[in-house]
Design a protein around this motif. Structure first.
Motif, PDB file in Angstrom:
ATOM      1  N   VAL A 196       0.828  -1.101   0.102  1.00 12.60           N
ATOM      2  CA  VAL A 196      -0.135   0.075   0.015  1.00 12.60           C
ATOM      3  C   VAL A 196       0.793   1.129  -0.119  1.00 12.60           C
ATOM      4  O   VAL A 196       1.941   1.291   0.731  1.00 12.60           O
ATOM      5  CB  VAL A 196      -0.921  -0.073   1.172  1.00 12.60           C
ATOM      6  N   GLU A 197       0.616   2.150  -1.056  1.00  7.05           N
ATOM      7  CA  GLU A 197       1.210   3.265  -0.929  1.00  7.05           C
ATOM      8  C   GLU A 197       1.610   4.233   0.435  1.00  7.05           C
ATOM      9  O   GLU A 197       0.548   4.355   1.088  1.00  7.05           O
ATOM     10  CB  GLU A 197       0.830   4.447  -1.902  1.00  7.05           C
ATOM     11  N   ARG A 198       2.692   4.510   0.703  1.00  4.87           N
ATOM     12  CA  ARG A 198       3.071   5.296   2.055  1.00  4.87           C
ATOM     13  C   ARG A 198       3.054   4.389   3.464  1.00  4.87           C
ATOM     14  O   ARG A 198       3.235   5.159   4.277  1.00  4.87           O
ATOM     15  CB  ARG A 198       2.206   6.661   2.166  1.00  4.87           C
ATOM     16  N   MET A 199       2.636   3.157   3.192  1.00  8.81           N
ATOM     17  CA  MET A 199       2.552   2.329   4.303  1.00  8.81           C
ATOM     18  C   MET A 199       3.470   1.076   4.141  1.00  8.81           C
ATOM     19  O   MET A 199       3.912   0.845   2.945  1.00  8.81           O
ATOM     20  CB  MET A 199       1.151   1.944   4.422  1.00  8.81           C
ATOM     21  N   GLY A 200       3.856   0.649   5.348  1.00  6.03           N
ATOM     22  CA  GLY A 200       4.754  -0.376   5.370  1.00  6.03           C
ATOM     23  C   GLY A 200       4.712  -1.210   6.622  1.00  6.03           C
ATOM     24  O   GLY A 200       3.813  -0.894   7.570  1.00  6.03           O
ATOM     25  N   GLY A 201       5.831  -1.999   6.710  1.00  7.35           N
ATOM     26  CA  GLY A 201       5.878  -3.086   8.002  1.00  7.35           C
ATOM     27  C   GLY A 201       7.203  -3.584   8.266  1.00  7.35           C
ATOM     28  O   GLY A 201       7.993  -3.499   7.614  1.00  7.35           O
ATOM     29  N   ILE A 202       7.329  -3.952   9.298  1.00  8.31           N
ATOM     30  CA  ILE A 202       8.610  -4.592   9.772  1.00  8.31           C
ATOM     31  C   ILE A 202       8.119  -5.769  10.929  1.00  8.31           C
ATOM     32  O   ILE A 202       7.348  -5.701  11.453  1.00  8.31           O
ATOM     33  CB  ILE A 202       9.525  -3.531  10.547  1.00  8.31           C
ATOM     34  N   ALA A 203       8.907  -6.951  10.468  1.00  2.67           N
ATOM     35  CA  ALA A 203       8.459  -8.195  11.169  1.00  2.67           C
ATOM     36  C   ALA A 203       9.546  -9.079  11.303  1.00  2.67           C
ATOM     37  O   ALA A 203      10.650  -9.250  10.841  1.00  2.67           O
ATOM     38  CB  ALA A 203       7.362  -8.888  10.353  1.00  2.67           C
ATOM     39  N   VAL A 204       9.411  -9.946  12.521  1.00  2.00           N
ATOM     40  CA  VAL A 204      10.397 -11.015  12.966  1.00  2.00           C
ATOM     41  C   VAL A 204       9.409 -12.437  12.795  1.00  2.00           C
ATOM     42  O   VAL A 204       8.241 -12.442  13.255  1.00  2.00           O
ATOM     43  CB  VAL A 204      11.119 -10.979  14.071  1.00  2.00           C
ATOM     44  N   ALA A 205       9.965 -13.242  12.492  1.00  2.00           N
ATOM     45  CA  ALA A 205       9.503 -14.808  12.595  1.00  2.00           C
ATOM     46  C   ALA A 205       9.679 -15.316  13.824  1.00  2.00           C
ATOM     47  O   ALA A 205      10.672 -15.129  14.415  1.00  2.00           O
ATOM     48  CB  ALA A 205       9.881 -15.746  11.432  1.00  2.00           C
ATOM     49  N   LEU A 206       8.607 -16.150  14.179  1.00  2.00           N
ATOM     50  CA  LEU A 206       8.859 -16.719  15.594  1.00  2.00           C
ATOM     51  C   LEU A 206       8.993 -18.298  15.337  1.00  2.00           C
ATOM     52  O   LEU A 206       8.081 -19.198  14.792  1.00  2.00           O
ATOM     53  CB  LEU A 206       7.364 -16.863  16.377  1.00  2.00           C
ATOM     54  N   PRO A 207      10.203 -18.676  15.407  1.00  2.00           N
ATOM     55  CA  PRO A 207      10.477 -20.155  14.987  1.00  2.00           C
ATOM     56  C   PRO A 207      10.509 -21.256  16.004  1.00  2.00           C
ATOM     57  O   PRO A 207      10.226 -20.721  17.066  1.00  2.00           O
ATOM     58  CB  PRO A 207      12.201 -20.131  14.524  1.00  2.00           C
ATOM     59  N   ASP A 208      10.000 -22.325  15.248  1.00  2.00           N
ATOM     60  CA  ASP A 208       9.844 -23.495  16.587  1.00  2.00           C
ATOM     61  C   ASP A 208      11.334 -23.869  16.787  1.00  2.00           C
ATOM     62  O   ASP A 208      12.475 -23.438  16.205  1.00  2.00           O
ATOM     63  CB  ASP A 208       9.045 -24.678  16.254  1.00  2.00           C
ATOM     64  N   PRO A 209      11.852 -24.769  17.685  1.00  2.00           N
ATOM     65  CA  PRO A 209      13.189 -25.224  18.149  1.00  2.00           C
ATOM     66  C   PRO A 209      13.912 -25.737  16.794  1.00  2.00           C
ATOM     67  O   PRO A 209      15.321 -25.621  16.830  1.00  2.00           O
ATOM     68  CB  PRO A 209      13.153 -26.341  19.109  1.00  2.00           C
ATOM     69  N   ASP A 210      13.312 -26.093  15.858  1.00  2.00           N
ATOM     70  CA  ASP A 210      14.385 -26.462  14.603  1.00  2.00           C
ATOM     71  C   ASP A 210      14.277 -25.335  13.483  1.00  2.00           C
ATOM     72  O   ASP A 210      14.665 -25.615  12.567  1.00  2.00           O
ATOM     73  CB  ASP A 210      13.449 -27.644  14.028  1.00  2.00           C
TER      74      ASP A 210
END
Length: 287
Positions: A196-210
């Motif tokens: 979407v124009e002028r919008m964004g995001g930042i993120a991290v994954a939540l991994p399992d032990p593997d």
């Protein structure tokens, strides 16, 4: 100090629990950790092996979890609802940064928003609601999930979602391949002005032990609110992700990670180096 096991079933359970520690592979170690004599431990482990819960290397004689135990573990992880574990993190992130914090989970070649908390900033940049679906890679949380997959699954997902990308003229499979690589290098996903124009995001994954992605934490905001605070946002997301994953694993502490250096302003005419990576993002092999 736990009481000594009294029944064969209790002894078997203690042995399985001891086997969850990768250091316990020898009969002596397993028997000692479980508080079971070696003769009983061997008899029970052989029974568990016959049922597929344990396997033993014919050369080294080392014990390890069997396929049936792995199947039970996978089923248990699938049944865990991450929303209760992630809600405190979402509340803290939304309060600290005043923008929308979201929790997404993978589903085939899509991601689904299953929880969110709105921030107090008057312009709501989030374009997802609970239940919203997006192709993997379309959005920061979705991109974090895609980048955390093994390479073969990334390629399979890109093939499946290619027709869906027609709805997103700024996104292509080539762009997503580049963004997957950039996400792995940084340790977190950032998408600005793409969905979407002028919008964004930042993120991290939540991994399992593997290292397999079970969910993703993200913050959605106006582009400038992300770019101006990128390092702080990444550090906070990683801190919250570690806390959620520790709770997910039953309180087992996760390895300590090097802190993200604080951001600084550039002097006139100076080019700052690329934003430092946030350690801890699973690195997938390139095979």
């Amino acid at each position: 100090m736990p009481s000594p096991p009294s029944s064969s079933l209790q002894k078997a359970c203690r042995l399985l629990r001891a086997l969850s520690d990768a250091r316990n592979t020898r009969l002596t170690d397993l028997a000692g950790a479980a508080g079971v004599d070696k003769a009983s431990a061997l008899r029970l482990l052989e029974t568990l092996a016959a049922e597929g819960l344990v396997q033993r290397d014919p050369d080294t004689k080392a014990f390890s979890p069997g396929t049936e135990w792995l199947a039970l573990r996978a089923a248990a992880l699938h049944r865990i609802d991450p929303r209760a574990l992630a809600r405190p993190a979402l509340i803290r992130l939304a309060q600290q940064f005043e923008d929308t914090a979201l929790l997404s989970v993978p589903s085939g070649w899509e991601s689904i928003c299953i929880e969110l908390r709105l921030g107090s900033f008057p312009i709501r940049a989030n374009y997802l609601d609970i239940g919203s679906r997006r192709p993997l890679g379309v959005g920061a949380g979705s991109l974090a999930l895609l980048a955390a997959l093994p390479d073969a699954e990334v390629e399979a997902a890109l093939q499946c979602l290619a027709p869906s990308l027609k709805r997103y003229p700024r996104i292509s499979t080539a762009l997503l391949r580049r963004e997957v690589e950039a996400t792995r290098e940084r340790g977190y996903a950032v998408l600005l002005d793409v969905v979407v124009e002028r919008m964004g995001g930042i993120a991290v994954a939540l991994p399992d032990p593997d290292g397999y992605p079970l969910a993703a934490l993200s913050i959605a905001a106006l582009n400038e609110r992300i770019s101006e605070r990128e390092t702080a946002l990444a550090r906070a997301l990683r801190r919250e992700a570690d806390a959620v994953c520790t709770a997910w694993a039953g309180g087992v502490p996760r390895p300590r990670r090097r802190a993200v250096p604080a951001a600084r302003a550039a002097a006139p005419g100076e080019a700052l180096p690329a934003t430092p990576a946030v350690p801890g993002m699973p690195r997938m092999s390139r095979t």
